[in-house]
Design a protein around this motif. Structure first.
Motif, PDB file in Angstrom:
ATOM      1  N   PHE A   1       0.839  -1.200   0.000  1.00  0.00           N
ATOM      2  CA  PHE A   1       0.000   0.000   0.000  1.00  0.00           C
ATOM      3  C   PHE A   1       0.879   1.256   0.000  1.00  0.00           C
ATOM      4  CE2 PHE A   1      -2.699   3.151   2.305  1.00  0.00           C
ATOM      5  CZ  PHE A   1      -3.747   3.194   1.402  1.00  0.00           C
ATOM      6  N   ALA A   2       1.929   1.236   0.837  1.00  0.00           N
ATOM      7  CA  ALA A   2       2.814   2.412   0.921  1.00  0.00           C
ATOM      8  C   ALA A   2       3.610   2.595  -0.374  1.00  0.00           C
ATOM      9  CB  ALA A   2       3.754   2.275   2.120  1.00  0.00           C
ATOM     10  N   ILE A   3       4.103   1.493  -0.935  1.00  0.00           N
ATOM     11  CA  ILE A   3       4.892   1.602  -2.175  1.00  0.00           C
ATOM     12  C   ILE A   3       4.035   2.184  -3.299  1.00  0.00           C
ATOM     13  CG2 ILE A   3       5.981   0.231  -4.026  1.00  0.00           C
ATOM     14  CD1 ILE A   3       7.020  -1.672  -1.813  1.00  0.00           C
ATOM     15  N   LEU A   4       2.789   1.706  -3.386  1.00  0.00           N
ATOM     16  CA  LEU A   4       1.935   2.161  -4.487  1.00  0.00           C
ATOM     17  C   LEU A   4       1.377   3.573  -4.258  1.00  0.00           C
ATOM     18  CD1 LEU A   4       0.068  -1.208  -5.151  1.00  0.00           C
ATOM     19  CD2 LEU A   4       1.757  -0.119  -6.637  1.00  0.00           C
ATOM     20  N   SER A   5       1.270   3.968  -3.001  1.00  0.00           N
ATOM     21  CA  SER A   5       0.732   5.308  -2.704  1.00  0.00           C
ATOM     22  C   SER A   5       1.815   6.380  -2.811  1.00  0.00           C
ATOM     23  CB  SER A   5       0.163   5.369  -1.278  1.00  0.00           C
ATOM     24  OG  SER A   5      -0.795   4.381  -1.078  1.00  0.00           O
ATOM     25  N   ALA A   6       3.080   5.981  -2.551  1.00  0.00           N
ATOM     26  CA  ALA A   6       4.151   6.972  -2.366  1.00  0.00           C
ATOM     27  C   ALA A   6       4.368   7.941  -3.539  1.00  0.00           C
ATOM     28  CB  ALA A   6       5.453   6.266  -2.005  1.00  0.00           C
ATOM     29  N   PRO A   7       4.290   7.488  -4.801  1.00  0.00           N
ATOM     30  CA  PRO A   7       4.597   8.445  -5.870  1.00  0.00           C
ATOM     31  C   PRO A   7       3.712   9.697  -5.828  1.00  0.00           C
ATOM     32  CG  PRO A   7       4.511   6.210  -6.733  1.00  0.00           C
ATOM     33  CD  PRO A   7       4.033   6.141  -5.312  1.00  0.00           C
ATOM     34  N   CYS A   8       2.480   9.548  -5.357  1.00  0.00           N
ATOM     35  CA  CYS A   8       1.563  10.703  -5.399  1.00  0.00           C
ATOM     36  C   CYS A   8       1.870  11.735  -4.319  1.00  0.00           C
ATOM     37  CB  CYS A   8       0.112  10.248  -5.332  1.00  0.00           C
ATOM     38  SG  CYS A   8      -0.430   9.880  -3.671  1.00  0.00           S
ATOM     39  N   PHE A   9       2.644  11.359  -3.279  1.00  0.00           N
ATOM     40  CA  PHE A   9       2.847  12.301  -2.164  1.00  0.00           C
ATOM     41  C   PHE A   9       3.513  13.592  -2.630  1.00  0.00           C
ATOM     42  CE2 PHE A   9       3.407   8.347   0.744  1.00  0.00           C
ATOM     43  CZ  PHE A   9       2.047   8.115   0.692  1.00  0.00           C
ATOM     44  N   SER A  10       4.435  13.463  -3.592  1.00  0.00           N
ATOM     45  CA  SER A  10       5.142  14.674  -4.037  1.00  0.00           C
ATOM     46  C   SER A  10       4.480  15.301  -5.258  1.00  0.00           C
ATOM     47  CB  SER A  10       6.611  14.351  -4.325  1.00  0.00           C
ATOM     48  OG  SER A  10       6.691  13.280  -5.227  1.00  0.00           O
ATOM     49  N   LEU A  11       3.270  14.818  -5.601  1.00  0.00           N
ATOM     50  CA  LEU A  11       2.492  15.468  -6.675  1.00  0.00           C
ATOM     51  C   LEU A  11       1.345  16.265  -6.075  1.00  0.00           C
ATOM     52  CD1 LEU A  11       2.190  12.477  -9.201  1.00  0.00           C
ATOM     53  CD2 LEU A  11       3.734  14.428  -9.345  1.00  0.00           C
ATOM     54  N   ARG A  12       0.540  15.588  -5.208  1.00  0.00           N
ATOM     55  CA  ARG A  12      -0.632  16.269  -4.644  1.00  0.00           C
ATOM     56  C   ARG A  12      -0.176  17.460  -3.796  1.00  0.00           C
ATOM     57  NH1 ARG A  12      -2.445  11.422  -0.436  1.00  0.00           N
ATOM     58  NH2 ARG A  12      -0.710  11.686   0.995  1.00  0.00           N
ATOM     59  N   GLY A  13      -0.934  18.547  -3.917  1.00  0.00           N
ATOM     60  CA  GLY A  13      -0.580  19.750  -3.147  1.00  0.00           C
ATOM     61  C   GLY A  13       0.582  20.531  -3.734  1.00  0.00           C
ATOM     62  N   GLY A  14       1.016  20.162  -4.963  1.00  0.00           N
ATOM     63  CA  GLY A  14       2.128  20.887  -5.604  1.00  0.00           C
ATOM     64  C   GLY A  14       3.331  19.983  -5.774  1.00  0.00           C
ATOM     65  N   THR A  15       3.876  19.932  -6.999  1.00  0.00           N
ATOM     66  CA  THR A  15       4.993  19.010  -7.255  1.00  0.00           C
ATOM     67  C   THR A  15       6.288  19.558  -6.659  1.00  0.00           C
ATOM     68  OG1 THR A  15       5.674  20.031  -9.335  1.00  0.00           O
ATOM     69  CG2 THR A  15       3.953  18.341  -9.470  1.00  0.00           C
ATOM     70  N   ARG A  16       7.256  18.657  -6.563  1.00  0.00           N
ATOM     71  CA  ARG A  16       8.548  19.013  -5.979  1.00  0.00           C
ATOM     72  C   ARG A  16       9.199  20.187  -6.731  1.00  0.00           C
ATOM     73  NH1 ARG A  16      10.621  13.993  -4.258  1.00  0.00           N
ATOM     74  NH2 ARG A  16       9.692  14.677  -2.320  1.00  0.00           N
ATOM     75  N   GLU A  17       9.145  20.152  -8.067  1.00  0.00           N
ATOM     76  CA  GLU A  17       9.790  21.218  -8.861  1.00  0.00           C
ATOM     77  C   GLU A  17       9.111  22.556  -8.578  1.00  0.00           C
ATOM     78  OE1 GLU A  17       8.675  18.344 -10.141  1.00  0.00           O
ATOM     79  OE2 GLU A  17      10.575  17.344 -10.543  1.00  0.00           O
ATOM     80  N   ILE A  18       7.782  22.522  -8.493  1.00  0.00           N
ATOM     81  CA  ILE A  18       7.040  23.769  -8.256  1.00  0.00           C
ATOM     82  C   ILE A  18       7.364  24.303  -6.856  1.00  0.00           C
ATOM     83  CG2 ILE A  18       4.684  24.683  -7.944  1.00  0.00           C
ATOM     84  CD1 ILE A  18       5.720  24.231 -10.924  1.00  0.00           C
ATOM     85  N   LEU A  19       7.440  23.411  -5.897  1.00  0.00           N
ATOM     86  CA  LEU A  19       7.775  23.851  -4.533  1.00  0.00           C
ATOM     87  C   LEU A  19       9.154  24.510  -4.511  1.00  0.00           C
ATOM     88  CD1 LEU A  19       6.587  20.787  -2.384  1.00  0.00           C
ATOM     89  CD2 LEU A  19       5.295  22.824  -2.990  1.00  0.00           C
ATOM     90  N   LYS A  20      10.109  23.886  -5.214  1.00  0.00           N
ATOM     91  CA  LYS A  20      11.467  24.450  -5.241  1.00  0.00           C
ATOM     92  C   LYS A  20      11.431  25.860  -5.852  1.00  0.00           C
ATOM     93  CE  LYS A  20      14.146  20.963  -3.713  1.00  0.00           C
ATOM     94  NZ  LYS A  20      13.539  19.717  -3.858  1.00  0.00           N
ATOM     95  N   GLY A  21      10.618  26.024  -6.882  1.00  0.00           N
ATOM     96  CA  GLY A  21      10.486  27.336  -7.530  1.00  0.00           C
ATOM     97  C   GLY A  21       9.921  28.375  -6.566  1.00  0.00           C
ATOM     98  N   ILE A  22       8.913  27.962  -5.780  1.00  0.00           N
ATOM     99  CA  ILE A  22       8.305  28.904  -4.820  1.00  0.00           C
ATOM    100  C   ILE A  22       9.332  29.290  -3.757  1.00  0.00           C
ATOM    101  CG2 ILE A  22       6.512  29.176  -3.038  1.00  0.00           C
ATOM    102  CD1 ILE A  22       4.787  27.205  -4.698  1.00  0.00           C
ATOM    103  N   ILE A  23      10.071  28.279  -3.291  1.00  0.00           N
ATOM    104  CA  ILE A  23      11.074  28.555  -2.250  1.00  0.00           C
ATOM    105  C   ILE A  23      12.113  29.545  -2.798  1.00  0.00           C
ATOM    106  CG2 ILE A  23      12.915  27.540  -0.839  1.00  0.00           C
ATOM    107  CD1 ILE A  23      11.153  24.885  -0.930  1.00  0.00           C
TER     108      ILE A  23
END
Ligand code: FAD
Length: 385
Positions: free
Chosen positions: A356-378
Protein backbone atom coordinates in the motif's frame (compact mmCIF):
# COMPACT_ATOMS: atom_id res chain seq x y z
CA UNK A 1 19.08 37.69 -0.94
CA UNK A 2 15.71 38.96 0.30
CA UNK A 3 14.90 38.92 3.98
CA UNK A 4 13.60 35.43 4.67
CA UNK A 5 10.91 36.52 7.08
CA UNK A 6 8.58 35.60 8.57
CA UNK A 7 10.81 32.85 9.86
CA UNK A 8 9.85 31.22 13.15
CA UNK A 9 11.73 32.11 16.26
CA UNK A 10 13.38 28.80 17.11
CA UNK A 11 14.43 30.10 20.51
CA UNK A 12 10.79 29.86 21.55
CA UNK A 13 10.35 26.48 19.90
CA UNK A 14 7.70 24.21 21.31
CA UNK A 15 7.05 26.05 24.53
CA UNK A 16 5.75 23.38 26.91
CA UNK A 17 2.02 22.91 26.55
CA UNK A 18 0.46 20.13 28.52
CA UNK A 19 -1.84 18.16 26.30
CA UNK A 20 -1.36 14.78 27.96
CA UNK A 21 -5.00 14.53 29.01
CA UNK A 22 -6.29 15.35 25.54
CA UNK A 23 -3.82 12.90 24.00
CA UNK A 24 -4.98 10.13 26.35
CA UNK A 25 -8.64 10.83 25.53
CA UNK A 26 -7.98 10.72 21.78
CA UNK A 27 -5.99 7.50 22.10
CA UNK A 28 -8.84 5.90 24.07
CA UNK A 29 -11.28 6.93 21.33
CA UNK A 30 -8.95 5.50 18.67
CA UNK A 31 -8.61 2.24 20.62
CA UNK A 32 -12.41 1.90 20.54
CA UNK A 33 -12.44 2.58 16.81
CA UNK A 34 -9.67 0.03 16.23
CA UNK A 35 -11.53 -2.56 18.28
CA UNK A 36 -14.70 -2.00 16.23
CA UNK A 37 -12.77 -2.50 12.96
CA UNK A 38 -13.14 1.09 11.74
CA UNK A 39 -9.34 1.50 11.64
CA UNK A 40 -7.25 -0.89 9.55
CA UNK A 41 -3.64 -0.03 10.52
CA UNK A 42 -1.25 0.60 7.62
CA UNK A 43 -3.99 0.42 5.00
CA UNK A 44 -5.74 3.76 5.40
CA UNK A 45 -4.63 7.34 4.97
CA UNK A 46 -6.09 10.78 5.47
CA UNK A 47 -8.03 10.40 2.24
CA UNK A 48 -9.74 7.15 3.33
CA UNK A 49 -13.45 7.90 3.55
CA UNK A 50 -15.69 6.83 6.44
CA UNK A 51 -18.53 9.23 7.25
CA UNK A 52 -19.41 7.26 10.39
CA UNK A 53 -15.90 7.69 11.79
CA UNK A 54 -16.03 11.45 11.13
CA UNK A 55 -19.42 11.78 12.82
CA UNK A 56 -18.19 9.90 15.89
CA UNK A 57 -15.00 12.00 15.99
CA UNK A 58 -17.10 15.16 15.70
CA UNK A 59 -19.38 14.03 18.52
CA UNK A 60 -16.26 13.88 20.74
CA UNK A 61 -15.31 17.42 19.70
CA UNK A 62 -12.42 16.45 17.41
CA UNK A 63 -13.64 18.30 14.30
CA UNK A 64 -13.75 22.11 13.97
CA UNK A 65 -11.80 22.27 17.21
CA UNK A 66 -10.59 25.86 16.82
CA UNK A 67 -13.76 27.33 15.33
CA UNK A 68 -16.11 29.68 17.19
CA UNK A 69 -18.89 27.97 19.15
CA UNK A 70 -21.56 29.79 17.15
CA UNK A 71 -20.51 27.78 14.08
CA UNK A 72 -20.43 24.49 15.97
CA UNK A 73 -16.74 24.74 16.89
CA UNK A 74 -15.05 24.18 20.24
CA UNK A 75 -12.78 27.25 20.57
CA UNK A 76 -9.73 25.17 21.42
CA UNK A 77 -6.17 26.07 20.47
CA UNK A 78 -4.47 25.29 17.17
CA UNK A 79 -1.98 23.19 19.11
CA UNK A 80 -4.76 21.04 20.60
CA UNK A 81 -6.12 20.54 17.09
CA UNK A 82 -2.63 19.59 15.93
CA UNK A 83 -2.40 16.94 18.65
CA UNK A 84 -5.71 15.39 17.61
CA UNK A 85 -4.71 15.43 13.94
CA UNK A 86 -1.37 13.75 14.56
CA UNK A 87 -2.94 11.10 16.78
CA UNK A 88 -5.53 10.34 14.07
CA UNK A 89 -2.83 10.11 11.40
CA UNK A 90 -0.43 8.07 13.53
CA UNK A 91 -3.23 5.59 14.17
CA UNK A 92 -4.07 5.46 10.44
CA UNK A 93 -7.66 6.54 11.05
CA UNK A 94 -9.99 7.02 8.05
CA UNK A 95 -10.40 10.79 8.37
CA UNK A 96 -11.10 11.49 4.67
CA UNK A 97 -14.74 12.51 5.13
CA UNK A 98 -13.99 15.57 7.23
CA UNK A 99 -10.27 16.16 6.63
CA UNK A 100 -10.25 18.77 3.88
CA UNK A 101 -13.29 20.61 5.23
CA UNK A 102 -11.70 20.82 8.68
CA UNK A 103 -8.21 21.67 7.36
CA UNK A 104 -8.93 24.25 4.72
CA UNK A 105 -12.44 24.55 3.23
CA UNK A 106 -14.18 25.44 6.51
CA UNK A 107 -11.50 27.95 7.57
CA UNK A 108 -11.60 29.44 4.05
CA UNK A 109 -15.39 29.88 4.32
CA UNK A 110 -15.00 31.34 7.80
CA UNK A 111 -12.49 33.92 6.53
CA UNK A 112 -14.02 34.74 3.15
CA UNK A 113 -17.55 33.33 2.93
CA UNK A 114 -20.86 35.17 3.18
CA UNK A 115 -22.72 34.90 6.48
CA UNK A 116 -25.47 32.87 4.78
CA UNK A 117 -22.92 30.35 3.55
CA UNK A 118 -21.20 30.15 6.93
CA UNK A 119 -24.48 29.40 8.65
CA UNK A 120 -25.44 26.84 6.02
CA UNK A 121 -22.29 24.73 6.04
CA UNK A 122 -20.01 25.35 9.02
CA UNK A 123 -22.17 23.73 11.76
CA UNK A 124 -22.66 20.69 9.53
CA UNK A 125 -18.92 20.36 8.89
CA UNK A 126 -18.39 20.64 12.64
CA UNK A 127 -20.85 17.77 13.13
CA UNK A 128 -18.84 15.61 10.70
CA UNK A 129 -21.77 15.48 8.28
CA UNK A 130 -20.29 17.25 5.26
CA UNK A 131 -17.44 16.37 2.93
CA UNK A 132 -15.58 18.97 0.87
CA UNK A 133 -13.25 18.58 -2.07
CA UNK A 134 -10.68 20.88 -3.67
CA UNK A 135 -11.47 21.92 -7.24
CA UNK A 136 -8.25 23.53 -8.36
CA UNK A 137 -6.50 21.27 -10.92
CA UNK A 138 -7.73 20.87 -14.51
CA UNK A 139 -6.58 18.63 -17.37
CA UNK A 140 -4.29 21.40 -18.66
CA UNK A 141 -3.74 23.34 -15.44
CA UNK A 142 -2.03 21.66 -12.52
CA UNK A 143 1.17 23.42 -11.62
CA UNK A 144 0.15 26.64 -13.31
CA UNK A 145 -3.24 27.12 -11.69
CA UNK A 146 -3.57 30.66 -13.01
CA UNK A 147 -4.30 29.12 -16.42
CA UNK A 148 -7.55 27.43 -15.26
CA UNK A 149 -10.25 27.51 -17.91
CA UNK A 150 -13.31 26.63 -15.86
CA UNK A 151 -15.45 29.69 -16.35
CA UNK A 152 -17.82 31.48 -13.98
CA UNK A 153 -20.20 33.82 -15.76
CA UNK A 154 -22.35 36.32 -13.86
CA UNK A 155 -26.07 35.67 -14.29
CA UNK A 156 -29.15 36.92 -12.46
CA UNK A 157 -28.74 36.03 -8.74
CA UNK A 158 -25.62 33.96 -9.16
CA UNK A 159 -22.84 32.53 -11.30
CA UNK A 160 -23.03 29.96 -14.11
CA UNK A 161 -20.14 27.47 -13.98
CA UNK A 162 -18.78 25.66 -16.99
CA UNK A 163 -15.61 23.57 -17.22
CA UNK A 164 -13.75 20.51 -15.99
CA UNK A 165 -11.69 19.70 -12.91
CA UNK A 166 -9.49 16.65 -12.51
CA UNK A 167 -7.67 14.65 -9.80
CA UNK A 168 -10.36 15.74 -7.37
CA UNK A 169 -9.88 13.69 -4.22
CA UNK A 170 -13.10 12.16 -2.84
CA UNK A 171 -15.39 14.21 -5.12
CA UNK A 172 -17.59 11.11 -5.41
CA UNK A 173 -18.28 11.37 -1.66
CA UNK A 174 -18.23 15.15 -1.40
CA UNK A 175 -21.20 17.42 -0.81
CA UNK A 176 -19.36 20.54 -1.98
CA UNK A 177 -16.32 21.46 -3.99
CA UNK A 178 -14.49 24.77 -3.71
CA UNK A 179 -13.91 25.54 -7.37
CA UNK A 180 -11.31 27.92 -8.76
CA UNK A 181 -12.74 29.63 -11.86
CA UNK A 182 -11.85 32.34 -14.29
CA UNK A 183 -14.55 34.94 -13.57
CA UNK A 184 -13.19 37.76 -15.74
CA UNK A 185 -11.30 37.66 -19.04
CA UNK A 186 -7.54 37.11 -18.88
CA UNK A 187 -5.44 40.27 -18.88
CA UNK A 188 -1.70 40.90 -18.70
CA UNK A 189 -1.91 40.08 -15.01
CA UNK A 190 -2.67 36.37 -15.26
CA UNK A 191 -3.41 36.15 -11.54
CA UNK A 192 -6.28 38.66 -11.79
CA UNK A 193 -9.87 37.72 -12.65
CA UNK A 194 -9.94 34.42 -10.76
CA UNK A 195 -12.56 33.58 -8.14
CA UNK A 196 -13.42 30.67 -5.87
CA UNK A 197 -16.97 29.35 -5.47
CA UNK A 198 -18.50 26.84 -3.09
CA UNK A 199 -20.34 24.51 -5.46
CA UNK A 200 -22.86 21.87 -4.31
CA UNK A 201 -22.12 18.63 -6.14
CA UNK A 202 -25.70 17.35 -6.14
CA UNK A 203 -26.79 20.16 -8.52
CA UNK A 204 -28.06 19.24 -11.97
CA UNK A 205 -25.31 19.93 -14.50
CA UNK A 206 -22.52 18.45 -12.36
CA UNK A 207 -21.06 15.06 -13.30
CA UNK A 208 -18.45 13.17 -11.25
CA UNK A 209 -16.47 10.41 -12.98
CA UNK A 210 -14.00 7.99 -11.31
CA UNK A 211 -10.22 7.85 -11.82
CA UNK A 212 -8.68 4.72 -10.29
CA UNK A 213 -5.25 5.13 -8.67
CA UNK A 214 -2.20 2.82 -8.51
CA UNK A 215 -3.47 1.00 -5.41
CA UNK A 216 -6.57 0.09 -7.43
CA UNK A 217 -8.81 2.37 -5.38
CA UNK A 218 -11.31 4.94 -6.55
CA UNK A 219 -10.15 8.04 -4.71
CA UNK A 220 -9.68 10.56 -7.53
CA UNK A 221 -12.24 11.98 -9.92
CA UNK A 222 -12.96 14.11 -12.89
CA UNK A 223 -15.74 16.66 -12.25
CA UNK A 224 -17.58 18.31 -15.12
CA UNK A 225 -19.67 21.48 -14.66
CA UNK A 226 -22.14 22.00 -17.43
CA UNK A 227 -23.87 25.29 -16.75
CA UNK A 228 -24.98 24.78 -13.14
CA UNK A 229 -25.71 28.05 -11.35
CA UNK A 230 -24.45 28.80 -7.83
CA UNK A 231 -25.97 31.63 -5.78
CA UNK A 232 -24.06 34.89 -5.17
CA UNK A 233 -23.74 33.88 -1.51
CA UNK A 234 -21.42 31.03 -2.59
CA UNK A 235 -18.71 33.33 -3.94
CA UNK A 236 -15.70 33.48 -1.64
CA UNK A 237 -14.02 36.83 -1.08
CA UNK A 238 -15.00 39.83 -3.15
CA UNK A 239 -14.58 38.18 -6.53
CA UNK A 240 -11.47 38.45 -8.67
CA UNK A 241 -9.26 37.75 -5.65
CA UNK A 242 -9.27 33.98 -6.13
CA UNK A 243 -5.49 33.77 -6.55
CA UNK A 244 -4.87 35.37 -3.15
CA UNK A 245 -7.37 32.99 -1.54
CA UNK A 246 -5.83 29.93 -3.18
CA UNK A 247 -2.33 30.93 -2.10
CA UNK A 248 -3.41 31.44 1.51
CA UNK A 249 -5.22 28.11 1.51
CA UNK A 250 -2.18 26.26 0.23
CA UNK A 251 -0.09 27.33 3.25
CA UNK A 252 -2.62 25.46 5.45
CA UNK A 253 -2.68 22.55 3.00
CA UNK A 254 1.09 22.15 2.86
CA UNK A 255 2.34 22.35 6.40
CA UNK A 256 0.33 19.95 8.58
CA UNK A 257 1.14 16.47 9.87
CA UNK A 258 -0.64 14.97 6.83
CA UNK A 259 2.45 15.96 4.85
CA UNK A 260 4.85 13.74 6.80
CA UNK A 261 2.76 10.99 8.42
CA UNK A 262 1.25 9.28 5.35
CA UNK A 263 3.50 6.22 5.79
CA UNK A 264 3.75 6.33 9.58
CA UNK A 265 1.79 3.03 9.74
CA UNK A 266 4.56 1.30 7.83
CA UNK A 267 7.22 2.92 10.03
CA UNK A 268 5.44 1.37 13.03
CA UNK A 269 5.53 -2.02 11.28
CA UNK A 270 9.29 -1.59 10.79
CA UNK A 271 9.85 -0.72 14.44
CA UNK A 272 7.65 -3.60 15.64
CA UNK A 273 9.61 -6.05 13.47
CA UNK A 274 12.76 -5.14 15.42
CA UNK A 275 11.19 -5.83 18.81
CA UNK A 276 13.06 -8.49 20.76
CA UNK A 277 15.70 -8.99 18.06
CA UNK A 278 17.13 -5.61 17.10
CA UNK A 279 19.48 -5.47 14.17
CA UNK A 280 22.06 -2.67 14.35
CA UNK A 281 21.89 -1.87 10.62
CA UNK A 282 18.09 -1.64 10.78
CA UNK A 283 18.30 0.45 13.95
CA UNK A 284 20.49 3.00 12.15
CA UNK A 285 18.15 3.21 9.16
CA UNK A 286 15.05 3.51 11.35
CA UNK A 287 16.82 5.98 13.64
CA UNK A 288 17.56 8.24 10.70
CA UNK A 289 13.90 8.21 9.67
CA UNK A 290 12.72 8.96 13.20
CA UNK A 291 15.22 11.81 13.59
CA UNK A 292 13.99 13.37 10.35
CA UNK A 293 10.41 12.85 11.42
CA UNK A 294 10.88 14.66 14.70
CA UNK A 295 12.63 17.66 13.15
CA UNK A 296 9.98 18.01 10.42
CA UNK A 297 7.29 17.78 13.09
CA UNK A 298 8.99 20.62 14.96
CA UNK A 299 9.01 22.72 11.78
CA UNK A 300 5.37 21.93 11.14
CA UNK A 301 4.44 22.97 14.70
CA UNK A 302 6.24 26.27 14.29
CA UNK A 303 4.36 26.96 11.07
CA UNK A 304 1.11 26.19 12.88
CA UNK A 305 2.05 28.90 15.38
CA UNK A 306 2.76 31.40 12.59
CA UNK A 307 -0.54 30.67 10.86
CA UNK A 308 -2.43 30.96 14.14
CA UNK A 309 -0.93 34.42 14.59
CA UNK A 310 -2.26 35.27 11.11
CA UNK A 311 1.25 35.59 9.71
CA UNK A 312 2.26 34.53 6.23
CA UNK A 313 4.18 31.26 6.06
CA UNK A 314 4.42 30.58 2.34
CA UNK A 315 8.16 29.90 2.14
CA UNK A 316 8.50 27.81 5.22
CA UNK A 317 5.27 25.83 4.62
CA UNK A 318 6.57 25.01 1.16
CA UNK A 319 9.87 23.81 2.59
CA UNK A 320 7.99 21.70 5.15
CA UNK A 321 5.92 20.03 2.45
CA UNK A 322 8.97 19.20 0.37
CA UNK A 323 10.86 17.75 3.36
CA UNK A 324 7.80 15.95 4.72
CA UNK A 325 6.75 14.23 1.51
CA UNK A 326 10.39 13.26 0.87
CA UNK A 327 10.36 11.49 4.23
CA UNK A 328 7.00 9.82 3.52
CA UNK A 329 8.46 8.44 0.31
CA UNK A 330 11.68 7.28 1.96
CA UNK A 331 9.85 5.08 4.51
CA UNK A 332 8.71 2.44 1.94
CA UNK A 333 12.19 2.51 0.37
CA UNK A 334 13.79 1.68 3.72
CA UNK A 335 11.05 -0.86 4.47
CA UNK A 336 11.67 -2.58 1.16
CA UNK A 337 15.31 -3.07 2.15
CA UNK A 338 14.66 -4.16 5.73
CA UNK A 339 11.51 -6.28 5.59
CA UNK A 340 11.68 -9.96 4.81
CA UNK A 341 8.14 -10.00 3.37
CA UNK A 342 7.39 -9.35 -0.28
CA UNK A 343 4.82 -6.60 -0.85
CA UNK A 344 1.35 -8.11 -1.31
CA UNK A 345 -1.37 -5.79 -2.59
CA UNK A 346 -4.69 -6.33 -0.84
CA UNK A 347 -3.23 -8.28 2.10
CA UNK A 348 -4.19 -7.00 5.55
CA UNK A 349 -0.85 -7.78 7.23
CA UNK A 350 2.55 -6.04 7.08
CA UNK A 351 3.12 -7.23 3.49
CA UNK A 352 -0.14 -5.45 2.58
CA UNK A 353 0.97 -2.29 4.39
CA UNK A 354 4.26 -2.40 2.45
CA UNK A 355 2.48 -2.76 -0.90
CA UNK A 356 0.00 0.00 0.00
CA UNK A 357 2.81 2.41 0.92
CA UNK A 358 4.89 1.60 -2.17
CA UNK A 359 1.93 2.16 -4.49
CA UNK A 360 0.73 5.31 -2.70
CA UNK A 361 4.15 6.97 -2.37
CA UNK A 362 4.60 8.44 -5.87
CA UNK A 363 1.56 10.70 -5.40
CA UNK A 364 2.85 12.30 -2.16
CA UNK A 365 5.14 14.67 -4.04
CA UNK A 366 2.49 15.47 -6.68
CA UNK A 367 -0.63 16.27 -4.64
CA UNK A 368 -0.58 19.75 -3.15
CA UNK A 369 2.13 20.89 -5.60
CA UNK A 370 4.99 19.01 -7.25
CA UNK A 371 8.55 19.01 -5.98
CA UNK A 372 9.79 21.22 -8.86
CA UNK A 373 7.04 23.77 -8.26
CA UNK A 374 7.78 23.85 -4.53
CA UNK A 375 11.47 24.45 -5.24
CA UNK A 376 10.49 27.34 -7.53
CA UNK A 377 8.30 28.90 -4.82
CA UNK A 378 11.07 28.56 -2.25
CA UNK A 379 13.57 30.20 -4.64
CA UNK A 380 11.12 33.05 -5.29
CA UNK A 381 10.47 33.58 -1.60
CA UNK A 382 14.24 33.70 -1.04
CA UNK A 383 14.50 36.35 -3.74
CA UNK A 384 16.57 34.07 -5.96
CA UNK A 385 14.29 34.33 -9.01
C1 FAD B 1 -3.16 11.74 -5.24
C2 FAD B 1 -3.47 13.09 -5.80
C3 FAD B 1 -4.51 13.81 -5.27
C4 FAD B 1 -4.84 15.07 -5.81
N1 FAD B 1 -5.92 15.73 -5.31
C5 FAD B 1 -6.28 16.90 -5.86
C6 FAD B 1 -7.46 17.58 -5.40
O1 FAD B 1 -8.17 17.10 -4.52
N2 FAD B 1 -7.78 18.75 -5.99
C7 FAD B 1 -7.02 19.32 -6.97
O2 FAD B 1 -7.37 20.40 -7.43
N3 FAD B 1 -5.91 18.70 -7.43
C8 FAD B 1 -5.53 17.51 -6.90
N4 FAD B 1 -4.41 16.85 -7.37
C9 FAD B 1 -3.68 17.42 -8.50
C10 FAD B 1 -2.31 17.95 -8.15
O3 FAD B 1 -2.39 19.15 -7.44
C11 FAD B 1 -1.57 18.10 -9.51
O4 FAD B 1 -1.37 16.80 -10.02
C12 FAD B 1 -0.25 18.79 -9.36
O5 FAD B 1 -0.42 20.13 -8.96
C13 FAD B 1 0.56 18.74 -10.68
O6 FAD B 1 -0.21 19.16 -11.75
P1 FAD B 1 -0.31 18.27 -13.07
O7 FAD B 1 -0.66 16.89 -12.68
O8 FAD B 1 -1.20 18.98 -14.04
O9 FAD B 1 1.16 18.23 -13.65
P2 FAD B 1 1.89 19.33 -14.53
O10 FAD B 1 1.65 20.68 -13.94
O11 FAD B 1 1.52 19.12 -15.96
O12 FAD B 1 3.41 18.96 -14.32
C14 FAD B 1 4.01 17.84 -14.95
C15 FAD B 1 5.48 17.81 -14.57
O13 FAD B 1 6.13 19.00 -15.02
C16 FAD B 1 6.76 19.68 -13.94
N5 FAD B 1 6.59 21.13 -14.11
C17 FAD B 1 5.46 21.81 -14.43
N6 FAD B 1 5.70 23.13 -14.49
C18 FAD B 1 7.01 23.31 -14.17
C19 FAD B 1 7.86 24.44 -14.03
N7 FAD B 1 7.38 25.68 -14.20
N8 FAD B 1 9.14 24.25 -13.69
C20 FAD B 1 9.64 22.99 -13.48
N9 FAD B 1 8.87 21.87 -13.61
C21 FAD B 1 7.59 22.03 -13.94
C22 FAD B 1 6.00 19.23 -12.70
O14 FAD B 1 6.82 19.33 -11.55
C23 FAD B 1 5.69 17.77 -13.04
O15 FAD B 1 6.78 16.96 -12.75
C24 FAD B 1 -4.06 15.61 -6.87
C25 FAD B 1 -2.99 14.89 -7.38
C26 FAD B 1 -2.69 13.63 -6.86
C27 FAD B 1 -1.54 12.87 -7.47
Amino acid sequence: MRDFLPFPDFSDAAAPRDVSRLRAEVRAFLDEERASGAIVPGLQTWTSFDRGFSERAAARGYVAMTWPKRYGGHERSAFERYVVCEEFLAAGAPVGSHWMADRQSGPQIMRNGSEALREEVLPQIAAGKLTFGIGMSEPDSGSDLSSVRTKAEKVEGGWRIEGRKVWTTNAHHADYLIVLCRSAPKTEDRYAGLSQFVVPLDAPGVTVRPLVNLTGEHELNEVVFDGNVVPDANLLGKGGDGWKLVTEELAFERSGPDRFLSTFGLLKVLVAAQAGNPDSHAAIEIGRLVARLSSIRQLSLLIGDLLEQGRSATAIATIAKDLGTGLEQEVPEVARRLMAERPARGATDSAGALAFAILSAPCFSLRGGTREILKGIIARELGLR
